[in-house]
Design a protein around this motif. Structure first.
Motif, PDB file in Angstrom:
ATOM      1  N   UNK A 256       1.973   8.666  11.018  1.00  0.00           N
ATOM      2  CA  UNK A 256       2.767   9.474  11.948  1.00  0.00           C
ATOM      3  C   UNK A 256       4.244   9.166  11.837  1.00  0.00           C
ATOM      4  N   UNK A 257       4.585   7.885  11.745  1.00  0.00           N
ATOM      5  CA  UNK A 257       5.993   7.499  11.576  1.00  0.00           C
ATOM      6  C   UNK A 257       6.537   8.071  10.277  1.00  0.00           C
ATOM      7  N   UNK A 258       5.717   7.992   9.232  1.00  0.00           N
ATOM      8  CA  UNK A 258       6.140   8.507   7.932  1.00  0.00           C
ATOM      9  C   UNK A 258       6.441  10.001   8.004  1.00  0.00           C
ATOM     10  N   UNK A 259       5.523  10.791   8.560  1.00  0.00           N
ATOM     11  CA  UNK A 259       5.739  12.238   8.593  1.00  0.00           C
ATOM     12  C   UNK A 259       6.918  12.609   9.497  1.00  0.00           C
ATOM     13  N   UNK A 260       7.069  11.899  10.612  1.00  0.00           N
ATOM     14  CA  UNK A 260       8.224  12.191  11.478  1.00  0.00           C
ATOM     15  C   UNK A 260       9.531  11.845  10.779  1.00  0.00           C
ATOM     16  N   UNK A 261       9.542  10.769  10.010  1.00  0.00           N
ATOM     17  CA  UNK A 261      10.766  10.386   9.295  1.00  0.00           C
ATOM     18  C   UNK A 261      11.110  11.409   8.227  1.00  0.00           C
ATOM     19  N   UNK A 262      10.097  11.952   7.570  1.00  0.00           N
ATOM     20  CA  UNK A 262      10.338  12.899   6.482  1.00  0.00           C
ATOM     21  C   UNK A 262      10.600  14.305   7.008  1.00  0.00           C
ATOM     22  N   UNK A 263       9.809  14.751   7.983  1.00  0.00           N
ATOM     23  CA  UNK A 263       9.892  16.142   8.428  1.00  0.00           C
ATOM     24  C   UNK A 263      10.531  16.337   9.786  1.00  0.00           C
ATOM     25  N   UNK A 264      10.702  15.263  10.543  1.00  0.00           N
ATOM     26  CA  UNK A 264      11.214  15.407  11.895  1.00  0.00           C
ATOM     27  C   UNK A 264      10.093  15.773  12.850  1.00  0.00           C
ATOM     28  N   UNK A 265      10.448  15.975  14.095  1.00  0.00           N
ATOM     29  CA  UNK A 265       9.451  16.326  15.111  1.00  0.00           C
ATOM     30  C   UNK A 265       9.018  17.783  14.946  1.00  0.00           C
TER      31      UNK A 265
ATOM     32  N   UNK B 190       0.832  -1.208   0.000  1.00  0.00           N
ATOM     33  CA  UNK B 190       0.000   0.000   0.000  1.00  0.00           C
ATOM     34  C   UNK B 190       0.866   1.257   0.000  1.00  0.00           C
ATOM     35  N   UNK B 191       1.937   1.224   0.779  1.00  0.00           N
ATOM     36  CA  UNK B 191       2.833   2.381   0.840  1.00  0.00           C
ATOM     37  C   UNK B 191       3.505   2.617  -0.505  1.00  0.00           C
ATOM     38  N   UNK B 192       3.955   1.551  -1.136  1.00  0.00           N
ATOM     39  CA  UNK B 192       4.601   1.653  -2.441  1.00  0.00           C
ATOM     40  C   UNK B 192       3.618   2.216  -3.476  1.00  0.00           C
ATOM     41  N   UNK B 193       2.375   1.744  -3.433  1.00  0.00           N
ATOM     42  CA  UNK B 193       1.346   2.228  -4.359  1.00  0.00           C
ATOM     43  C   UNK B 193       1.050   3.708  -4.123  1.00  0.00           C
ATOM     44  N   UNK B 194       1.017   4.138  -2.863  1.00  0.00           N
ATOM     45  CA  UNK B 194       0.783   5.551  -2.548  1.00  0.00           C
ATOM     46  C   UNK B 194       1.867   6.425  -3.159  1.00  0.00           C
ATOM     47  N   UNK B 195       3.108   5.993  -3.058  1.00  0.00           N
ATOM     48  CA  UNK B 195       4.202   6.776  -3.651  1.00  0.00           C
ATOM     49  C   UNK B 195       4.034   6.882  -5.163  1.00  0.00           C
ATOM     50  N   UNK B 196       3.595   5.796  -5.809  1.00  0.00           N
ATOM     51  CA  UNK B 196       3.372   5.837  -7.263  1.00  0.00           C
ATOM     52  C   UNK B 196       2.243   6.784  -7.619  1.00  0.00           C
ATOM     53  N   UNK B 197       1.145   6.710  -6.871  1.00  0.00           N
ATOM     54  CA  UNK B 197      -0.019   7.558  -7.146  1.00  0.00           C
ATOM     55  C   UNK B 197       0.368   9.033  -7.096  1.00  0.00           C
TER      56      UNK B 197
ATOM     57  N   UNK C   1      16.459   2.230  -2.872  1.00  0.00           N
ATOM     58  CA  UNK C   1      16.156   3.345  -1.977  1.00  0.00           C
ATOM     59  C   UNK C   1      14.843   3.105  -1.237  1.00  0.00           C
ATOM     60  N   UNK C   2      13.871   2.485  -1.948  1.00  0.00           N
ATOM     61  CA  UNK C   2      12.601   2.173  -1.289  1.00  0.00           C
ATOM     62  C   UNK C   2      12.820   1.203  -0.131  1.00  0.00           C
ATOM     63  N   UNK C   3      13.648   0.187  -0.367  1.00  0.00           N
ATOM     64  CA  UNK C   3      13.910  -0.791   0.690  1.00  0.00           C
ATOM     65  C   UNK C   3      14.547  -0.113   1.905  1.00  0.00           C
ATOM     66  N   UNK C   4      15.481   0.800   1.660  1.00  0.00           N
ATOM     67  CA  UNK C   4      16.110   1.531   2.770  1.00  0.00           C
ATOM     68  C   UNK C   4      15.092   2.387   3.503  1.00  0.00           C
ATOM     69  N   UNK C   5      14.231   3.071   2.731  1.00  0.00           N
ATOM     70  CA  UNK C   5      13.184   3.889   3.329  1.00  0.00           C
ATOM     71  C   UNK C   5      12.258   3.025   4.171  1.00  0.00           C
ATOM     72  N   UNK C   6      11.843   1.893   3.632  1.00  0.00           N
ATOM     73  CA  UNK C   6      10.932   1.013   4.358  1.00  0.00           C
ATOM     74  C   UNK C   6      11.556   0.528   5.671  1.00  0.00           C
ATOM     75  N   UNK C   7      12.829   0.148   5.615  1.00  0.00           N
ATOM     76  CA  UNK C   7      13.503  -0.313   6.830  1.00  0.00           C
ATOM     77  C   UNK C   7      13.587   0.796   7.883  1.00  0.00           C
ATOM     78  N   UNK C   8      13.742   2.030   7.411  1.00  0.00           N
ATOM     79  CA  UNK C   8      13.778   3.168   8.336  1.00  0.00           C
ATOM     80  C   UNK C   8      12.411   3.393   8.968  1.00  0.00           C
ATOM     81  N   UNK C   9      11.367   3.342   8.148  1.00  0.00           N
ATOM     82  CA  UNK C   9      10.011   3.597   8.647  1.00  0.00           C
ATOM     83  C   UNK C   9       9.491   2.459   9.504  1.00  0.00           C
ATOM     84  N   UNK C  10       9.810   1.242   9.124  1.00  0.00           N
ATOM     85  CA  UNK C  10       9.321   0.054   9.831  1.00  0.00           C
ATOM     86  C   UNK C  10      10.383  -0.452  10.798  1.00  0.00           C
ATOM     87  N   UNK C  11      10.807   0.415  11.699  1.00  0.00           N
ATOM     88  CA  UNK C  11      11.879   0.015  12.608  1.00  0.00           C
ATOM     89  C   UNK C  11      11.457  -1.064  13.594  1.00  0.00           C
TER      90      UNK C  11
END
Length: 119
Positions: free
Chosen positions: A71-80, A36-43, A52-62
């Motif tokens: 929430x995890x996604x936005x914090x990873x992208x924008x910080x607190x 679903x996350x991969x599809x959202x990025x495509x959309x 790079x996607x695999x690295x991103x996923x590993x970061x988000x899905x710690x």
């Protein structure tokens, strides 16, 4: 990187992703699968190389749960959020809770009229 791409594209993409994530989250648990996350990025035309996607996923899905929440996604992208923004969000949330009498997550105009007078 995804962070640079999102910062160039602006808030509209982030809010659009949030709406998309909520629509995809059929069971309303706040989580998205990797597919679903991969599809959202495509959309949203945020295509990134598979490595790079695999690295991103590993970061988000710690937690290694094979799912990630928005929430995890936005914090990873924008910080607190800074304290000013946190304070503003708390005030808006409090105001919204006061307007949402039925606790449905949406506020009809009739409920807003009960609390607000434009005169």
């Amino acid at each position: 990187t995804l962070r640079e791409t999102l910062s160039k594209r602006g808030v509209r993409v982030i809010t659009g992703l949030g709406k998309y994530f909520r629509n995809v989250d059929k069971n309303r648990n706040g989580f998205l699968s990797q597919a679903d996350f991969k599809e959202a990025l495509k959309v949203f035309h945020l295509e990134i190389p598979e490595g790079d996607f695999e690295s991103l996923w590993l970061t988000l899905d710690d937690s290694k749960s094979d799912k990630v929440d928005y929430g995890e996604f936005t914090r990873a992208v924008f910080g607190e959020m800074n304290e000013h923004r946190k304070s503003f969000v708390r005030k808006v949330s409090f105001a919204y809770m006061k307007l949402d009498f039925s606790k449905t997550g949406s506020v009809p105009m009739v409920d807003i009229r009960k609390c607000y007078c434009a005169k």
